[in-house]
Write an enzyme that holds these catalytic residues in place. Structure first.
Site, short mmCIF file in Angstrom:
data_model
loop_
_atom_site.label_atom_id
_atom_site.label_comp_id
_atom_site.label_asym_id
_atom_site.label_seq_id
_atom_site.Cartn_x
_atom_site.Cartn_y
_atom_site.Cartn_z
N HIS A 118 4.00 15.85 -55.97
CA HIS A 118 3.85 16.26 -54.68
C HIS A 118 2.68 16.18 -53.89
O HIS A 118 2.67 16.26 -52.70
CB HIS A 118 4.81 17.08 -54.26
CG HIS A 118 4.42 18.44 -54.75
ND1 HIS A 118 4.99 19.68 -54.26
CD2 HIS A 118 3.39 18.85 -55.71
CE1 HIS A 118 4.47 20.71 -54.91
NE2 HIS A 118 3.35 20.23 -55.82
N HIS A 119 1.76 16.32 -54.86
CA HIS A 119 0.12 16.13 -54.11
C HIS A 119 -0.38 15.09 -53.94
O HIS A 119 -1.83 14.96 -53.66
CB HIS A 119 -0.77 17.49 -55.01
CG HIS A 119 -0.37 18.57 -55.36
ND1 HIS A 119 0.19 19.45 -54.25
CD2 HIS A 119 0.10 19.29 -56.45
CE1 HIS A 119 0.38 20.72 -54.51
NE2 HIS A 119 0.34 20.53 -55.73
N ALA A 120 0.18 13.94 -54.45
CA ALA A 120 -0.50 12.48 -54.22
C ALA A 120 -0.24 12.12 -52.85
O ALA A 120 0.77 12.05 -52.50
CB ALA A 120 0.01 11.73 -55.11
N GLU A 126 -4.33 14.19 -56.29
CA GLU A 126 -4.90 15.65 -56.60
C GLU A 126 -3.91 16.34 -57.19
O GLU A 126 -2.88 15.97 -57.15
CB GLU A 126 -5.55 16.15 -55.28
CG GLU A 126 -4.11 16.32 -54.02
CD GLU A 126 -4.75 17.19 -52.88
OE1 GLU A 126 -4.64 18.21 -52.42
OE2 GLU A 126 -5.90 16.47 -52.32
N ASN A 161 1.74 18.99 -50.23
CA ASN A 161 0.93 18.54 -48.99
C ASN A 161 1.10 16.95 -49.04
O ASN A 161 0.99 16.29 -47.94
CB ASN A 161 -0.31 19.18 -49.38
CG ASN A 161 -0.93 18.64 -50.61
OD1 ASN A 161 -0.45 18.51 -51.63
ND2 ASN A 161 -2.27 18.93 -50.54
#
Length: 299
Positions: A118-120, A126, A161
């Protein structure tokens, strides 16, 4: 019922690297050992198509990952050294979530024994996340007219994010993230709903917050399909989590989530998301418990 696993496609990492890549094979083994699914009920996804990746990610970023031309700063932000192994695993992880989403629409439940990256973001990866598998799966199903509205229930200890950025302003995808207020990422995006928790909140406060918000989220989202990121990192002995939940508290979290989905007749896609406990077997136990709770609710 079946699950998808990319565990055979591991990534060689330097000694002392913080990411527990070995957990994926152990989760697969534990799911079988506990009798949750037979070995033949765990399938291996093909690599995702480039066309699917580009429903979410910018072509230049896709090129950089596929061709191994990420810059040194991109590699640092991602947290993984680039390799052909990383490319292969990332593509199969994405497809595992796509296949699990198709399963959910057919049977009510789809399981990827990985995923939740879920940080991509559209233009970069990231936080150990290369491609955003959940976002890609949503766009694949929307493009095929299999779903119109979707919800993302993200209970990893870190805010989703990248997912929040991807779906910002999209009225058809509701993103709900319940995470540590003072934890990574230190610059938060705006989800449909963000619930920020204090360090050390413990089981009771965490479950009270979940009880207060999950029902209203599902009523507001009115989804055709829900994606659940059941991170193991709120755990008390997680190296990066800091929320101090017990194994029993995390199991209670999962039961509440799946019962809420099932009461509303919502199909759900389960992904593992993060987990960095000092003992890898704790991560394996917590994430296998998530699978067990899903199967108990939907089998």
């Amino acid at each position: 019922m079946r699950a998808w696993s990319s565990a055979r496609f591991t990534v060689p990492l330097p000694d002392g690297h913080r990411f527990p890549i070995a957990k994926y094979a152990r989760i697969r083994e534990e799911v079988v050992a506990r009798g949750l699914l037979p070995a033949g009920g765990i399938e291996e996804p093909n690599p995702a198509d480039r066309s699917a990746l580009e429903l979410v990610h910018e072509p230049g970023y896709v090129d950089a990952v596929l061709e191994g031309t990420l810059s040194p700063s991109d590699v640092r932000r991602l947290g993984f050294p680039w390799s052909g192994h990383l490319r292969e695993r990332s593509l199969r992880t994405v497809q595992g979530t796509v296949e699990a989403a198709r399963d959910a629409l057919e049977t009510g439940l789809g399981i990827n024994l990985a995923g939740g990256t879920h940080h991509a973001f559209p233009d970069h990866g990231e936080g150990f996340c290369v491609f955003n598998d959940v976002a890609i799966a949503i766009r694949v199903l929307q493009q095929a007219d299999r779903v119109s509205r979707a919800a993302v229930v993200d209970l990893d200890v870190h805010q989703g994010n990248g997912t929040a950025r991807i779906f910002a302003g999209d009225a058809d995808v509701f993103t709900f993230s319940m995470h540590g207020a003072r934890n990574y990422p230190f610059r938060k995006e705006q989800s449909g709903l963000d619930v920020e928790l204090d360090d050390g909140c413990g089981d009771a406060a965490y479950l009270a917050a979940l009880d207060a918000h999950l029902g209203p989220v599902l009523e507001a989202a009115r989804p055709d399909l829900v994606f659940y990121l059941g991170g193991a990192d709120p755990y008390v002995h997680d190296r990066f989590g800091r929320l101090s939940l017990s194994v029993a508290g995390l199991a209670a979290r999962d039961r509440r989530v799946f019962q809420a989905f099932r009461r509303r007749g919502l199909p759900v896609v389960v992904t593992m998301a993060g987990g960095y406990a000092r003992e890898i077997e704790d991560v394996v136990t917590i994430q296998t418990n998530t699978v067990a709770a899903a199967l108990a609710a939907y089998a």
